[in-house]
Design an enzyme around this catalytic site. Structure first.
Site, PDB file in Angstrom:
ATOM      1  N   ASP A  66     -20.777  -4.084  21.415  1.00  0.00           N
ATOM      2  CA  ASP A  66     -20.010  -4.810  22.424  1.00  0.00           C
ATOM      3  C   ASP A  66     -19.178  -3.875  23.290  1.00  0.00           C
ATOM      4  O   ASP A  66     -18.647  -4.290  24.316  1.00  0.00           O
ATOM      5  CB  ASP A  66     -19.057  -5.809  21.758  1.00  0.00           C
ATOM      6  CG  ASP A  66     -19.810  -6.965  21.117  1.00  0.00           C
ATOM      7  OD1 ASP A  66     -20.868  -7.318  21.656  1.00  0.00           O
ATOM      8  OD2 ASP A  66     -19.342  -7.486  20.105  1.00  0.00           O
ATOM      9  N   CYS A  82       0.839  -1.201   0.000  1.00  0.00           N
ATOM     10  CA  CYS A  82       0.000   0.000   0.000  1.00  0.00           C
ATOM     11  C   CYS A  82       0.871   1.247   0.000  1.00  0.00           C
ATOM     12  O   CYS A  82       0.583   2.229  -0.679  1.00  0.00           O
ATOM     13  CB  CYS A  82      -0.882   0.053   1.233  1.00  0.00           C
ATOM     14  SG  CYS A  82      -2.039  -1.279   1.377  1.00  0.00           S
ATOM     15  N   ASP A  88     -16.505  -7.669  18.958  1.00  0.00           N
ATOM     16  CA  ASP A  88     -16.015  -6.812  17.876  1.00  0.00           C
ATOM     17  C   ASP A  88     -16.900  -5.628  17.544  1.00  0.00           C
ATOM     18  O   ASP A  88     -16.451  -4.694  16.910  1.00  0.00           O
ATOM     19  CB  ASP A  88     -15.794  -7.633  16.604  1.00  0.00           C
ATOM     20  CG  ASP A  88     -17.102  -7.896  15.890  1.00  0.00           C
ATOM     21  OD1 ASP A  88     -18.077  -8.192  16.597  1.00  0.00           O
ATOM     22  OD2 ASP A  88     -17.148  -7.794  14.668  1.00  0.00           O
ATOM     23  N   ASP A 110     -18.507 -13.079  21.808  1.00  0.00           N
ATOM     24  CA  ASP A 110     -19.596 -12.602  20.979  1.00  0.00           C
ATOM     25  C   ASP A 110     -19.596 -13.521  19.760  1.00  0.00           C
ATOM     26  O   ASP A 110     -18.551 -14.013  19.374  1.00  0.00           O
ATOM     27  CB  ASP A 110     -19.329 -11.152  20.588  1.00  0.00           C
ATOM     28  CG  ASP A 110     -20.291 -10.660  19.547  1.00  0.00           C
ATOM     29  OD1 ASP A 110     -21.494 -10.756  19.822  1.00  0.00           O
ATOM     30  OD2 ASP A 110     -19.849 -10.208  18.489  1.00  0.00           O
TER      31      ASP A 110
END
Lengths: 53, 822
Positions: free
Chosen positions: B715, B114, B711, B520
């Site tokens: 949460d 990048c 995430d 989660d």
């Protein structure tokens, strides 16, 4: 043995010069990015530069 | 031509909707082959990159790019604003001859390729004189000729390849950090260089028999050592001097006290010995001692700075520009204005989906705001005229006109950032304990040293000073103060390389004591990107029509289920109005004059007058079911499935002896399926953010220590409430800010994190025991005068070195782990 009269001050002087060199390099930002150059060298650009103008 | 190797987007790697595949709806031509991309944004970006002859980006990158959203016109309009000289004044350095230089911060950088791509892309522009991008901080320095190219063109060029560049105000704290880092590095280096040189001059004295070196040479060697040690004492020790002085003014004795006293006592005694030609010199001990201490501090500071990145992401919540209404209420014409130049009582327009630029009061409009990150309240908060909105929170459903009430450092967000900074600076309990012990220890040590001096001064004045210096040096508690930070630094570094970033001081300590792990489900245990598996039509409508309607309703939502429905079908071409989002439930909107709801069956049932169709009862119970209905009739249902991450299995196998739980906002069926497959006993389905919080708090009330892994933005409160939390990277920035650890590698690394945490605790304990034991043994020996100062400094340095080496064992197998990952 008399050469020590020269060598010891010389070693102190050289250490001082190295210190100043390092201080200058640090101030110049040489150590700001320690990771990038290592990656950059791998992305060598083989294609000749296109003249955009 | 069937050239597509997989059904993932050529540019960003996301799944391409089957409808867009054959033939590709967004094709790009790469090395004479047609490749499919997932959306118009990615297609445009890939075409730009290929057209610029930068195609080797695709062979050299090691991670796919981020999904590229097409550039809204507004953003281009905002970029134009950056050309205005009065705005540039704050971040652009003007040089003679219209040469300009600016610092830009780049978003979306994920790998070295990048960086390469961006450097090429910017460098190709005519008029750009120089560009360099820092790999670690993602900041670019660009120099350009203002007559040939404008800053907005540079920003647009970066945007064209799918990244975002923001001008960045170098006056901010980073400049300060950088200066600090440079200074610390210079100090360390000065001490190191001096240590090596002094040791060279001291070596002959160590190996020679007493009296073998004549006084002339000895004097020369000593004078050389003195000169070399001078910068260490005067320059490199500055941090200790400052700390000592700060403590003195607060009438405390800190760790810096014995360091400063020991260094100066040894240095002055050595100077005296050099000048008079009698007695021992300890220059080597002084410089080595200082170098070791500075090295420890430098590493500790580096680790802490890495952790500070989480706090920075919060600052980015504030947008760069606001829509200011200059002639409100006479005119609704909005003016793009940089947030930095807003004033109190300015009237702003905030569009849906945008963050509020500052704390403000609502003047007109009614809507709701997502303040999860700022207040912990996960559900949207209703905002009507007269209510206060918080800068950085997101305006959810309706445009609001607000009046600015607080700006800059006065805002709630700024206060939160300060809190976060504090949390980051906090030391783990064990380190605090060591510091407290060391404080008392130091005081006792100074008293003992003074007593020893007095005692020996009476009995044997010639040996009083060397013995006192030996006592100070040998028992300096630097091993004690290095014990914890060295171990934490080594463990943090190893985990960071493996892909687990430690952002809070207490994280590793608590992680080692965890008894329960709560996961989660969506996005953590599973990929979080459900796909449409089946469609059920209750009415006469065709399945494709239903899918098109669903895609239309979900067009504005970023929820994973919305993405799945969107990629499954092109949205129907109907007018949508009165759009409303009910987090945790679904969405509601008027489509073609008919009010429709799409969401969880119970959410839709509240609204639809007709009874729930019998066909829905058992349909696809193991998957997430979303229903579509009007006020009069149930139209259809969609089953969406999610895949379990392959590394989730490995992680759970590697966490023996811990109770595992799974929490999810999803229905029972899919949660049960995931729990069964992974062997998780405890589960809770259909949990709203508040339920998750209650669940974790109930566990804590039972005296269990909870590790929460999650995430999403929803949460964030649970992550903050758990004893220790891991935010899975790539998730919402809010969650990352709330996590004690951030996971950027694969899930299995978490198991390693747990092992390393336990190992770290063991090593810290060993280190503390060693440091205390060493001091207890060495002190009496020094007091009775059996230890000369050079032996003392060797002992001190050896003890510190042992502590550091012991800590480095934690960093040991990182290379192997890295190889396995590759």
């Amino acid at each position: 043995m008399e050469s020590l009269y020269l060598l010891i001050p010389l070693s102190v002087l050289i250490a001082g010069i190295i210190g100043v060199l390092f201080w200058w390099a640090g101030r110049d930002g040489q150590f700001d990015d320690l990771e990038g150059p290592g990656h950059r060298i791998l992305h060598d650009d083989d294609t000749p530069p296109q003249d955009p103008s | 031509m069937r050239a597509m190797s997989a059904q993932s987007c050529f540019h960003c790697g996301e799944k391409v909707a089957p409808a867009d595949l054959d033939p590709p709806r967004y094709p790009v031509s790469y090395r004479q082959q047609v490749q499919a991309t997932c959306c118009a944004g990615c297609q445009a970006v890939a075409q730009t990159i290929l057209a610029a002859g930068l195609d080797s980006y695709y062979t050299q990158r090691d991670k796919p790019a981020e999904r590229a959203a097409p550039l809204p016109d507004e953003l281009l309009q905002q970029m134009q604003l950056y050309d205005a000289p009065e705005l540039q004044a704050s971040f652009v350095k003007a040089e003679p001859g219209e040469v300009r230089e600016a610092a830009l911060i780049l978003e979306g950088i994920s790998c070295a390729a990048c960086i390469w791509l961006n450097e090429r892309q910017i460098g190709r522009l005519p008029g750009v004189l120089a560009v360099s991008i820092n790999y670690t901080s993602h900041r670019a320095r660009v120099r350009w000729d203002n007559r040939r190219v404008q800053l907005s063109q540079i920003l647009a060029a970066v945007a064209a390849i799918g990244y975002r560049a923001h001008p960045y105000d170098a006056e901010r704290q980073d400049a300060l950090h950088q200066q600090e880092r440079r200074r610390a590095l210079t100090r360390l280096w000065v001490a190191g260089l001096s240590m090596m040189q002094v040791m060279m001059l001291a070596y002959p004295v160590y190996v020679a028999e007493p009296g073998e070196i004549s006084a002339t040479w000895l004097g020369l060697l000593n004078w050389g050592s003195l000169l070399l040690t001078l910068p260490v004492v005067l320059y490199a020790c500055q941090t200790f001097h400052q700390g000592f002085w700060r403590d003195l003014r607060r009438r405390r004795v800190g760790m810096d006290a014995p360091v400063v006293i020991g260094v100066w006592a040894a240095f002055l005694a050595s100077c005296l010995a050099t000048m008079t030609g009698r007695g021992e010199v300890y220059f080597d001990s002084v410089s080595m001692f200082v170098f070791l201490l500075l090295g420890g501090r430098y590493l500790e500071g580096m680790a802490r700075r890495k952790a500070g990145a989480a706090a920075e992401s919060l600052v980015k919540l504030i947008p760069a520009f606001a829509h200011r209404l200059d002639n409100y209420p006479a005119s609704r014409q909005s003016q793009e204005t940089p947030v930095a130049s807003l004033k109190l009582a300015d009237i702003l327009l905030v569009k849906p989906g945008e963050p509020y630029p500052a704390d403000a009061e609502v003047l007109e409009g009614q809507g709701s705001a997502d303040e999860a990150l700022l207040t912990g309240e996960a559900r949207p908060v209703v905002k009507t005229v007269g209510d206060a909105v918080i800068g950085g929170a997101i305006n959810l459903d309706a445009p609001l006109i607000v009046r600015v009430s607080h700006l800059g450092q006065e805002t709630r967000l700024a206060a939160i950032v300060r809190l976060l900074d504090q949390a980051l600076a906090e030391k783990p309990a064990l380190a605090q304990l060591a510091d407290r012990i060391a404080g008392w220890f130091v005081l006792a040590l100074l008293l003992v040293a003074a007593a020893a001096y007095l005692f020996w001064h009476w009995h044997d004045p010639a040996h009083a000073l060397p013995i006192t210096v030996a006592v100070l040096v040998i028992s300096c508690p630097c091993a004690l103060s290095l014990a914890t930070p060295a171990a934490l630094t080594a463990a943090t570094g190893r985990l960071a390389r493996a892909g687990l970033l430690v952002t809070r001081g207490h994280a590793l300590e608590t992680l080692a004591k965890v008894s329960d792990v709560v996961f989660d489900k969506t996005g953590t245990l599973t990929f979080g990107q459900p796909r449409l598996l089946a469609t059920l039509a209750f009415d006469t409508q065709r399945e494709t029509e239903l899918q098109a309607l669903a895609a239309l309703l979900e067009a504005a939502s970023e929820h994973p289920i919305a993405l799945a429905l969107r990629t499954a079908s092109a949205p129907a071409e109907l007018a949508v109005s009165d759009y409303r989002n009910y987090p945790g439930g679904g969405v509601e909107a008027a489509v073609g004059g008919q009010c429709l709801r799409l969401g969880r069956p119970d959410f839709v049932a509240e609204f639809c007058a007709a009874p729930q169709p019998a066909a829905l009862a058992d349909w696809q119970a193991e998957h997430t079911v979303v229903c579509l209905a009007s006020e009069q009739a149930w139209l259809g249902a969609f089953a969406l499935g999610d895949q379990i991450k392959p590394d989730a299995q490995a992680l759970l196998a590697a966490l023996p002896g811990l109770r595992t739980h799974v929490l999810s906002g999803d229905a029972l069926g899919p949660v049960q399926a995931v729990a069964q497959q992974l062997g998780i006993a405890e589960l809770r389905a259909a949990a709203l953010p508040a339920d998750k919080l209650a669940y974790v708090q109930a566990l804590q009330a039972e005296g269990r220590r909870v590790l929460m892994v999650g995430d999403g933005i929803n949460d964030a409160p649970v992550l903050a409430a758990a004893d220790v939390s891991v935010a899975v990277g790539g998730g919402a920035e809010a969650a990352q800010a709330a996590g004690d650890l951030v996971l950027v590698g694969n899930l299995a690394v978490l198991a390693e994190g747990w092992r390393v945490a336990a190992q770290t605790q063991r090593i810290i304990r060993q280190n503390l025991l060693w440091a205390l034991g060493y001091n207890l043994v060495a002190l009496p020996l020094a007091l009775v005068g059996w230890v000369t100062p050079w032996l003392a400094s060797l002992g001190m340095a050896g003890s510190s070195l042992l502590v550091v080496l012991n800590a480095i064992r934690l960093a040991g197998p990182s290379r192997q782990v890295q190889k396995q990952r590759e």
